[in-house]
Design an enzyme around this catalytic site. Structure first.
Site, PDB file in Angstrom:
ATOM      1  N   GLU A   1       0.807  -1.212   0.000  1.00  0.00           N
ATOM      2  CA  GLU A   1       0.000   0.000   0.000  1.00  0.00           C
ATOM      3  C   GLU A   1       0.838   1.259   0.000  1.00  0.00           C
ATOM      4  O   GLU A   1       0.469   2.263  -0.607  1.00  0.00           O
ATOM      5  CB  GLU A   1      -0.941  -0.004   1.217  1.00  0.00           C
ATOM      6  N   ASP A   2       1.994   1.224   0.666  1.00  0.00           N
ATOM      7  CA  ASP A   2       2.860   2.398   0.673  1.00  0.00           C
ATOM      8  C   ASP A   2       4.316   1.980   0.537  1.00  0.00           C
ATOM      9  O   ASP A   2       4.721   0.907   1.008  1.00  0.00           O
ATOM     10  CB  ASP A   2       2.656   3.212   1.952  1.00  0.00           C
TER      11      ASP A   2
ATOM     12  N   HIS B   1      -0.365   0.278   7.026  1.00  0.00           N
ATOM     13  CA  HIS B   1      -0.964   1.147   6.018  1.00  0.00           C
ATOM     14  C   HIS B   1       0.122   2.134   5.553  1.00  0.00           C
ATOM     15  O   HIS B   1       1.147   1.721   5.023  1.00  0.00           O
ATOM     16  CB  HIS B   1      -2.180   1.833   6.640  1.00  0.00           C
TER      17      HIS B   1
ATOM     18  N   ILE C   1       3.321   4.724   5.498  1.00  0.00           N
ATOM     19  CA  ILE C   1       4.613   4.704   6.183  1.00  0.00           C
ATOM     20  C   ILE C   1       5.409   5.961   5.868  1.00  0.00           C
ATOM     21  O   ILE C   1       5.157   6.659   4.880  1.00  0.00           O
ATOM     22  CB  ILE C   1       5.453   3.456   5.812  1.00  0.00           C
TER      23      ILE C   1
ATOM     24  N   HIS D   1      -3.561  -0.692  11.755  1.00  0.00           N
ATOM     25  CA  HIS D   1      -5.002  -0.813  12.012  1.00  0.00           C
ATOM     26  C   HIS D   1      -5.346  -2.168  12.640  1.00  0.00           C
ATOM     27  O   HIS D   1      -6.049  -2.978  12.030  1.00  0.00           O
ATOM     28  CB  HIS D   1      -5.791  -0.655  10.714  1.00  0.00           C
TER      29      HIS D   1
ATOM     30  N   ASN E   1      -4.689   7.596   7.751  1.00  0.00           N
ATOM     31  CA  ASN E   1      -4.407   6.983   6.460  1.00  0.00           C
ATOM     32  C   ASN E   1      -2.905   6.979   6.180  1.00  0.00           C
ATOM     33  O   ASN E   1      -2.322   5.945   5.863  1.00  0.00           O
ATOM     34  CB  ASN E   1      -5.155   7.728   5.357  1.00  0.00           C
ATOM     35  N   ASP E   2      -2.285   8.149   6.283  1.00  0.00           N
ATOM     36  CA  ASP E   2      -0.867   8.263   5.940  1.00  0.00           C
ATOM     37  C   ASP E   2      -0.176   9.195   6.922  1.00  0.00           C
ATOM     38  O   ASP E   2      -0.825   9.886   7.722  1.00  0.00           O
ATOM     39  CB  ASP E   2      -0.713   8.772   4.503  1.00  0.00           C
TER      40      ASP E   2
ATOM     41  N   ASN F   1      -5.757  12.166   2.371  1.00  0.00           N
ATOM     42  CA  ASN F   1      -5.226  10.824   2.146  1.00  0.00           C
ATOM     43  C   ASN F   1      -3.701  10.817   2.276  1.00  0.00           C
ATOM     44  O   ASN F   1      -3.179  10.931   3.366  1.00  0.00           O
ATOM     45  CB  ASN F   1      -5.700  10.317   0.781  1.00  0.00           C
TER      46      ASN F   1
ATOM     47  N   ASP G   1      -3.874   8.738  -4.176  1.00  0.00           N
ATOM     48  CA  ASP G   1      -3.695   8.126  -2.865  1.00  0.00           C
ATOM     49  C   ASP G   1      -2.401   8.651  -2.238  1.00  0.00           C
ATOM     50  O   ASP G   1      -2.342   9.793  -1.819  1.00  0.00           O
ATOM     51  CB  ASP G   1      -3.679   6.605  -3.046  1.00  0.00           C
ATOM     52  N   ASN G   2      -1.363   7.842  -2.187  1.00  0.00           N
ATOM     53  CA  ASN G   2      -0.122   8.244  -1.526  1.00  0.00           C
ATOM     54  C   ASN G   2       0.740   9.156  -2.394  1.00  0.00           C
ATOM     55  O   ASN G   2       0.634   9.153  -3.623  1.00  0.00           O
ATOM     56  CB  ASN G   2       0.677   7.003  -1.124  1.00  0.00           C
TER      57      ASN G   2
END
Length: 357
Positions: A55-56, A116, A118, A136, A169-170, A225, A270-271
């Site tokens: 995800e990241d 999630h 980082i 989470h 989220n981030d 986000n 997103d990221n």
């Protein structure tokens, strides 16, 4: 009297139908439903061992990349494994970069680890490397702080929880125990959150955390986000996903954030990662969010990578760097560049290692 009641009931039903119709239209519009998928290939191959999402991803200046993998049971995103998440490290200076699982030491519950967003912080005083991870467990939100010890080892230092960090989220680290974090929703109650979404209430925010102070640093966002920081550490970038934009804030003394501008990107990003050489902003994006919530392998969610050049100028340049209809890569969330190479991660699928030259 009976006629009046019938009239009022009919009016109420009509108003409710109109509201639901408006809501359905707005959800489709913001989610970019049925948008034509932009296609732009790159020379890429899948990273080994990454089967359930990265995800990241973030990269140190000397080419060491950290990957957050195995996010599951988060919001309405698809997921294909209930196994606890893992962190990997990847040396981009190696002739054949291969992810190596990081071994986590210290008092830490690995069984519920659900990583999630980082961020990495390097302490200039002694070159110590700290890895911050949004976690989470049981659908909660907390931040884990680790110290990177050697090639494949992390030592868990601290778990951070706070009422203001309710849907993280981030994260972007700005000190050994200091960070900014985004909250991507206002509440966990689905019906209320849907109402907030339909009404367009800007109730998401960025929170600043230090051991001595926790407070809202920026608010009034529809969906905060991804977050990251400019090369010179003066500006904070936040992906305002539902506005299809990147918001830019100036970082002032006392860790105050002042809104500078919003840069439209035309998709659901997103990221955020920042090229350490050029300062270009790279975004992992979702070209049609409805395909995430209505997951169908016959019509999978695509992937879209956007680059913003000269984001602080009067005329930022937004370009498509990679686009796929989901048959190579589903649900891109991050794009991390490093000297002609690019790592692309996803929420629940695989990860790509690409050549930009």
């Amino acid at each position: 009297m009976a006629a009046l009641k019938k009239a009022l009931l009919a009016a109420a039903v009509a108003a409710l139908a109109a509201f639901f119709g408006y809501g359905f239209h707005k959800i489709n519009r913001i989610s970019l439903a049925s948008r034509e998928m932009p296609i732009k290939p790159l020379r890429c191959h899948y990273l080994p061992y990454i089967e359930y999402g990265a995800e990241d991803i973030t990269i140190l200046r000397h080419g060491l990349a950290f990957l957050s993998t195995g996010l599951h049971d988060y919001l309405d995103l698809p997921f294909f494994s209930n196994e606890s998440g893992k962190l990997y490290v990847l040396d981009l200076l190696h002739p054949n970069p291969t992810p190596v699982e990081l071994q986590i030491k210290g008092e830490f519950d690995l069984s519920s680890f659900n990583p999630h967003g980082i961020s990495v912080y390097t302490d200039a005083a002694d070159d110590s490397v700290y890895l911050f991870v949004v976690n989470h467990p049981q659908r909660k939100s907390q931040v884990e702080i680790f110290r990177f010890i050697e090639e494949d080892e992390l030592v868990h230092l601290k778990t951070v929880t706070h009422p203001l960090l309710h849907s993280v989220n981030d994260i972007v680290a700005v000190g050994p125990e200091h960070f900014y974090a985004t909250n991507d929703r206002y509440t966990d109650y689905g019906a209320i959150q849907l109402l907030i979404f339909v009404l367009g209430l800007p109730l998401c925010n960025v929170v600043y955390f230090s051991p001595g102070e926790v407070r809202e640093a920026a608010g009034s966002m529809q969906s905060a986000n991804g977050i990251n920081i400019s090369q010179d550490k003066r500006y904070i970038y936040v992906s305002n996903m539902l506005d299809h934009a990147v918001d830019v804030f100036e970082r002032l003394d006392g860790e105050q954030l002042v809104f500078v501008k919003s840069v439209p990107v035309g998709t659901l990003c997103d990221n955020i990662e920042v090229d350490h050489m050029t300062g270009d902003v790279w975004l992992g994006c979702h070209p049609d969010a409805t395909k995430l919530s209505n997951f169908d392998l016959k019509d999978p969610p695509g992937s879209e990578i956007i680059k913003v050049k000269n984001i602080l100028s009067d005329k930022p340049v937004v370009t498509l760097e990679y686009g796929d209809n989901g048959h190579e890569l589903m649900g891109s969330t991050v794009a991390a560049p490093y000297e002609g190479k690019l790592l692309i991660g996803t929420a629940f699928h695989k990860a790509l290692y690409c050549d930009l030259k």
